[in-house]
Design an enzyme around this catalytic site. Structure first.
Site, PDB file in Angstrom:
ATOM      1  N   CYS A  94      -2.790 -33.836  37.822  1.00 28.85           N
ATOM      2  CA  CYS A  94      -2.415 -33.257  36.534  1.00 28.85           C
ATOM      3  C   CYS A  94      -0.909 -33.103  36.335  1.00 28.85           C
ATOM      4  CB  CYS A  94      -3.161 -31.936  36.335  1.00 28.85           C
ATOM      5  SG  CYS A  94      -3.321 -31.504  34.594  1.00 28.85           S
ATOM      6  N   HIS A 191      -9.099 -31.506  38.470  1.00 31.00           N
ATOM      7  CA  HIS A 191      -9.041 -30.349  39.367  1.00 31.00           C
ATOM      8  C   HIS A 191     -10.460 -30.085  39.862  1.00 31.00           C
ATOM      9  CE1 HIS A 191      -5.090 -29.308  37.640  1.00 31.00           C
ATOM     10  NE2 HIS A 191      -5.624 -29.500  36.453  1.00 31.00           N
TER      11      HIS A 191
HETATM   12  N1  GLN Z   1       1.160 -28.579  31.817  1.00 31.38           N
HETATM   13  C1  GLN Z   1       0.485 -29.852  31.804  1.00 31.38           C
HETATM   14  C2  GLN Z   1      -0.374 -30.031  30.579  1.00 31.38           C
HETATM   15  O1  GLN Z   1      -0.782 -29.069  29.953  1.00 31.38           O
HETATM   16  C3  GLN Z   1      -0.343 -29.994  33.065  1.00 31.38           C
HETATM   17  C4  GLN Z   1      -1.524 -29.051  33.116  1.00 31.38           C
HETATM   18  C5  GLN Z   1      -2.211 -28.985  34.443  1.00 31.38           C
HETATM   19  O2  GLN Z   1      -1.631 -29.323  35.482  1.00 31.38           O
HETATM   20  N2  GLN Z   1      -3.427 -28.505  34.469  1.00 31.38           N
HETATM   21  O3  GLN Z   1      -0.680 -31.135  30.223  1.00 31.38           O
END
Ligand code: GLN
EC number: 6.3.5.13
Length: 239
Positions: A94, A191
């Site tokens: 992510c 995740h």
């Molecule tokens: N901040 C990034 C987004 O919102 C990554 C989010 C995350 O790692 N869950 O796309």
């Protein structure tokens, strides 16, 4: 040279959301059960980058966490690009997946620069993509996880998708791709954390790292009963 498999977790302080640290725990535990001695390392902003790293893992984070690490990540970008070119296996999830690409243009309109290990770019969309995800892949079978991101990622010609989306969004709302691969680097939005429910990916990363370090790798049969059950349950969860 180390006798251990050296597993490095990038930025556990700023980039470790939705249990992504679990990926590192799975890699360490499965490597040990395959008979490999393991050394766990972590790298946070301002640390000196360790030598002789065999496997690199990075997690997700909020936009603010990505801002915090941006300058430091750009500082070690050359080393990470060299290690990727030298076929060191990596798994980035992510927020770090996005920053292993060229850039992330956030919801509030600023741009967080990436290090270009992966040929992809990310633009925040109108809606946040949240929920359970199932994808299919030739090498790993079904890949199962959970996504929560504003960024929508579009792949360039130098990377291949990790999987094809069956349920959920994945990289973006348009093209049914999830994640990206280039050489031995794997990026994914999933995740959960990802590896407890997808041990085939964990063993692939371990096999690549161990073969590179020790010249060969002989996997032992491991008891994946819990992973199999978790996969069955996760596959039935509503989006
Ligand atoms: N901040 C990034 C987004 O919102 C990554 C989010 C995350 O790692 N869950 O796309």
């Amino acid at each position: 040279m180390s006798e251990c498999l050296r597993i490095l977790q990038l930025y556990p302080r700023a980039m470790n959301i939705y249990g992504d640290w679990g990926n590192t725990l799975v890699l360490a535990r499965r490597a040990q059960e395959h008979g490999l001695p393991v050394e766990l390392l972590s790298y946070n902003e301002g640390d000196s980058f360790p030598s002789d790293v065999d496997l690199i893992v990075g997690g997700g984070g909020q936009d603010s966490g990505q801002d915090v690490i941006q300058d430091d990540l750009l500082g070690i970008g050359g080393q990470l690009r060299d290690l990727a070119a030298d076929d060191v296996p990596m798994l980035v999830i992510c927020g770090l997946y996005q920053l292993f690409g060229h850039f992330f243009r956030t919801q509030d309109g600023h741009t967080i620069k990436g290090i270009g290990v992966l040929d992809l770019e990310t633009h925040a969309g109108e809606t946040r993509l949240i929920g359970n995800v199932v994808t299919t892949s030739d090498q790993f079978g079904d890949i199962i996880g959970y996504e929560n991101h504003s960024g929508q990622t579009f792949l360039g010609p130098q990377v291949q998708p990790l999987g094809t989306v069956v349920a959920g969004a994945g990289n973006n709302e348009k093209d049914a791709t999830e994640g990206a691969r280039s050489r031995e680097v794997i990026g994914s939005y999933l995740h959960g954390s990802l590896l407890p429910k997808n041990p085939a990916i964990a063993d692939h990363l371990i096999a690549t790292a161990a073969t590179r370090r020790f010249g060969s790798f002989t996997p032992r049969p491991l008891d994946d009963t819990l992973a199999v059950r978790a996969r069955e349950i996760a596959r039935r969860l509503p989006r």
